[in-house]
Design a protein around this motif. Structure first.
Motif, mmCIF file in Angstrom:
data_model
loop_
_atom_site.group_PDB
_atom_site.id
_atom_site.type_symbol
_atom_site.label_atom_id
_atom_site.label_comp_id
_atom_site.label_asym_id
_atom_site.label_seq_id
_atom_site.Cartn_x
_atom_site.Cartn_y
_atom_site.Cartn_z
ATOM 1 N N PHE A 35 0.817 -1.221 0.000
ATOM 2 C CA PHE A 35 0.000 0.000 0.000
ATOM 3 C C PHE A 35 0.850 1.271 0.000
ATOM 4 O O PHE A 35 0.488 2.254 -0.647
ATOM 5 N N MET A 36 1.990 1.226 0.723
ATOM 6 C CA MET A 36 2.879 2.410 0.722
ATOM 7 C C MET A 36 3.437 2.658 -0.684
ATOM 8 O O MET A 36 3.434 3.775 -1.173
ATOM 9 N N LEU A 37 3.911 1.581 -1.326
ATOM 10 C CA LEU A 37 4.490 1.721 -2.669
ATOM 11 C C LEU A 37 3.442 2.210 -3.670
ATOM 12 O O LEU A 37 3.717 3.068 -4.505
ATOM 13 N N ARG A 38 2.250 1.640 -3.559
ATOM 14 C CA ARG A 38 1.157 2.024 -4.453
ATOM 15 C C ARG A 38 0.832 3.508 -4.314
ATOM 16 O O ARG A 38 0.704 4.221 -5.301
ATOM 17 N N ALA A 39 0.736 3.955 -3.041
ATOM 18 C CA ALA A 39 0.409 5.366 -2.790
ATOM 19 C C ALA A 39 1.556 6.261 -3.274
ATOM 20 O O ALA A 39 1.320 7.331 -3.839
ATOM 21 N N HIS A 40 2.783 5.802 -3.084
ATOM 22 C CA HIS A 40 3.952 6.584 -3.532
ATOM 23 C C HIS A 40 3.967 6.691 -5.054
ATOM 24 O O HIS A 40 4.123 7.783 -5.623
ATOM 25 N N LEU A 41 3.780 5.546 -5.735
ATOM 26 C CA LEU A 41 3.857 5.529 -7.198
ATOM 27 C C LEU A 41 2.692 6.271 -7.850
ATOM 28 O O LEU A 41 2.809 6.729 -8.982
ATOM 29 N N SER A 42 1.560 6.385 -7.125
ATOM 30 C CA SER A 42 0.410 7.107 -7.692
ATOM 31 C C SER A 42 0.749 8.594 -7.856
ATOM 32 O O SER A 42 0.150 9.284 -8.679
ATOM 33 N N GLY A 43 1.711 9.086 -7.035
ATOM 34 C CA GLY A 43 2.091 10.500 -7.114
ATOM 35 C C GLY A 43 1.047 11.421 -6.506
ATOM 36 O O GLY A 43 1.181 12.642 -6.541
ATOM 37 N N GLU A 44 -0.035 10.838 -5.930
ATOM 38 C CA GLU A 44 -1.103 11.671 -5.358
ATOM 39 C C GLU A 44 -0.795 11.970 -3.897
ATOM 40 O O GLU A 44 -0.709 11.047 -3.081
ATOM 41 N N LYS A 45 -0.663 13.239 -3.605
ATOM 42 C CA LYS A 45 -0.266 13.665 -2.264
ATOM 43 C C LYS A 45 -1.259 13.189 -1.187
ATOM 44 O O LYS A 45 -0.864 12.601 -0.184
ATOM 45 N N GLN A 46 -2.554 13.441 -1.402
ATOM 46 C CA GLN A 46 -3.549 13.084 -0.383
ATOM 47 C C GLN A 46 -3.593 11.586 -0.128
ATOM 48 O O GLN A 46 -3.715 11.130 1.011
ATOM 49 N N SER A 47 -3.483 10.830 -1.210
ATOM 50 C CA SER A 47 -3.495 9.373 -1.092
ATOM 51 C C SER A 47 -2.296 8.907 -0.260
ATOM 52 O O SER A 47 -2.416 8.044 0.613
ATOM 53 N N PHE A 48 -1.123 9.530 -0.523
ATOM 54 C CA PHE A 48 0.079 9.130 0.219
ATOM 55 C C PHE A 48 -0.042 9.492 1.695
ATOM 56 O O PHE A 48 0.322 8.696 2.570
ATOM 57 N N ILE A 49 -0.586 10.691 1.966
ATOM 58 C CA ILE A 49 -0.704 11.123 3.371
ATOM 59 C C ILE A 49 -1.608 10.163 4.146
ATOM 60 O O ILE A 49 -1.246 9.672 5.220
ATOM 61 N N SER A 50 -2.795 9.857 3.587
ATOM 62 C CA SER A 50 -3.710 8.982 4.343
ATOM 63 C C SER A 50 -3.155 7.558 4.453
ATOM 64 O O SER A 50 -3.276 6.915 5.495
ATOM 65 N N THR A 51 -2.489 7.066 3.376
ATOM 66 C CA THR A 51 -1.934 5.700 3.437
ATOM 67 C C THR A 51 -0.808 5.617 4.455
ATOM 68 O O THR A 51 -0.767 4.687 5.266
ATOM 69 N N SER A 52 0.096 6.605 4.445
ATOM 70 C CA SER A 52 1.232 6.521 5.371
ATOM 71 C C SER A 52 0.759 6.641 6.818
ATOM 72 O O SER A 52 1.318 6.013 7.712
ATOM 73 N N ARG A 53 -0.313 7.413 7.053
ATOM 74 C CA ARG A 53 -0.857 7.497 8.418
ATOM 75 C C ARG A 53 -1.433 6.151 8.842
ATOM 76 O O ARG A 53 -1.232 5.687 9.972
ATOM 77 N N ALA A 54 -2.153 5.512 7.934
ATOM 78 C CA ALA A 54 -2.757 4.199 8.243
ATOM 79 C C ALA A 54 -1.668 3.165 8.505
ATOM 80 O O ALA A 54 -1.797 2.305 9.389
ATOM 81 N N VAL A 55 -0.573 3.277 7.745
ATOM 82 C CA VAL A 55 0.541 2.341 7.864
ATOM 83 C C VAL A 55 1.234 2.474 9.238
ATOM 84 O O VAL A 55 1.556 1.479 9.884
ATOM 85 N N VAL A 56 1.389 3.716 9.684
ATOM 86 C CA VAL A 56 1.991 3.954 11.003
ATOM 87 C C VAL A 56 1.097 3.313 12.077
ATOM 88 O O VAL A 56 1.578 2.612 12.976
ATOM 89 N N ALA A 57 -0.220 3.514 11.951
ATOM 90 C CA ALA A 57 -1.156 2.937 12.935
ATOM 91 C C ALA A 57 -1.099 1.413 12.890
ATOM 92 O O ALA A 57 -1.086 0.744 13.935
ATOM 93 N N ALA A 58 -1.039 0.851 11.673
ATOM 94 C CA ALA A 58 -1.006 -0.620 11.525
ATOM 95 C C ALA A 58 0.241 -1.198 12.177
ATOM 96 O O ALA A 58 0.186 -2.271 12.801
ATOM 97 N N ASP A 59 1.358 -0.484 12.071
ATOM 98 C CA ASP A 59 2.593 -0.969 12.689
ATOM 99 C C ASP A 59 2.462 -1.028 14.208
ATOM 100 O O ASP A 59 2.891 -1.993 14.839
ATOM 101 N N TRP A 60 1.878 0.008 14.801
ATOM 102 C CA TRP A 60 1.705 -0.005 16.263
ATOM 103 C C TRP A 60 0.700 -1.062 16.688
ATOM 104 O O TRP A 60 0.900 -1.767 17.681
ATOM 105 N N LEU A 61 -0.395 -1.157 15.923
ATOM 106 C CA LEU A 61 -1.488 -2.064 16.319
ATOM 107 C C LEU A 61 -1.155 -3.538 16.116
ATOM 108 O O LEU A 61 -1.504 -4.380 16.941
ATOM 109 N N PHE A 62 -0.514 -3.859 14.994
ATOM 110 C CA PHE A 62 -0.295 -5.270 14.648
ATOM 111 C C PHE A 62 1.164 -5.710 14.763
ATOM 112 O O PHE A 62 1.459 -6.741 15.369
#
Ligand code: HEM
Length: 157
Positions: A28-55
């Motif tokens: 998901f991080m790579l996908r959001a990065h490669l999309s080049g869309e700023k908003q998509s990357f911001i929300s994905t990277s936030r979700a990824v940080v939460a997923a790391d703490w949670l799981f």
């Protein structure tokens, strides 16, 4: 069901969470990065940080504790090539993962004001560079878990 089987199931479930979350985050991080869309990357990277703490964080602890318990129950030597390799690789994965968590947090903040900047690109490259050895080390750990290669080889007394 014996306590041993229960702990082994927990160990395997947490391995699945560890590996699966890692793969999911990378995708998901790579996908959001490669999309080049700023908003998509911001929300994905936030979700990824939460997923790391949670799981990932609880799974790392459960993996280590259940793994040590299983090793003890099976009377595998802590001086065996198997155990030393497993612990060494586990530490290697941890050393790759800790900066990755920090990088993800930094990227999610950086993307708000400097999406695509040289600093953003540098952190993305570092994130990929740390993810590859961690992924390969995880594959070797799986191999060592299943084959128990080196259990009978004593490295030191
Ligand atoms: C500190 C690290 C670890 C230690 C000490 C450890 C220890 C062990 C031991 C002793 C077993 C054998 C259980 C049995 O055969 O009854 C086992 C099985 C297993 N471990 Fe680990 N483990 C560790 C980390 C991991 C990691 C990081 C993964 C993968 C992400 C993993 C995945 C597995 C799997 C899939 C099995 C089942 C293998 C089979 O039954 O054929 N372990 N572990």
């Amino acid at each position: 069901m014996s306590v041993y089987v229960l702990v082994k199931i927990i160990h395997i479930l947490s391995a699945s969470v560890l590996f699966g979350t890692g793969m999911g985050i990378a995708f998901f991080m790579l996908r959001a990065h490669l999309s080049g869309e700023k908003q998509s990357f911001i929300s994905t990277s936030r979700a990824v940080v939460a997923a790391d703490w949670l799981f990932t964080t609880p799974a790392v602890l459960v993996q280590l504790l259940t793994g040590l318990w299983l090793t003890h129950q099976l009377h595998f030597a802590y001086s065996s090539a198997w155990f030393v390799s497993v612990i060494g690789l586990f530490i290697l994965v941890g050393l790759c993962w800790l900066p990755v968590v920090w990088i993800q947090l930094r990227l999610s903040r950086l993307a708000e004001s400097h999406h695509g900047s040289p600093e953003y690109q540098r952190l993305m490259r570092l994130w990929i560079g740390l993810g590859i050895p961690a992924f390969l080390a995880m594959l070797v750990i799986f191999y060592l878990m299943v084959t128990k290669a080196g259990v009978g080889i004593t490295l030191f007394n």
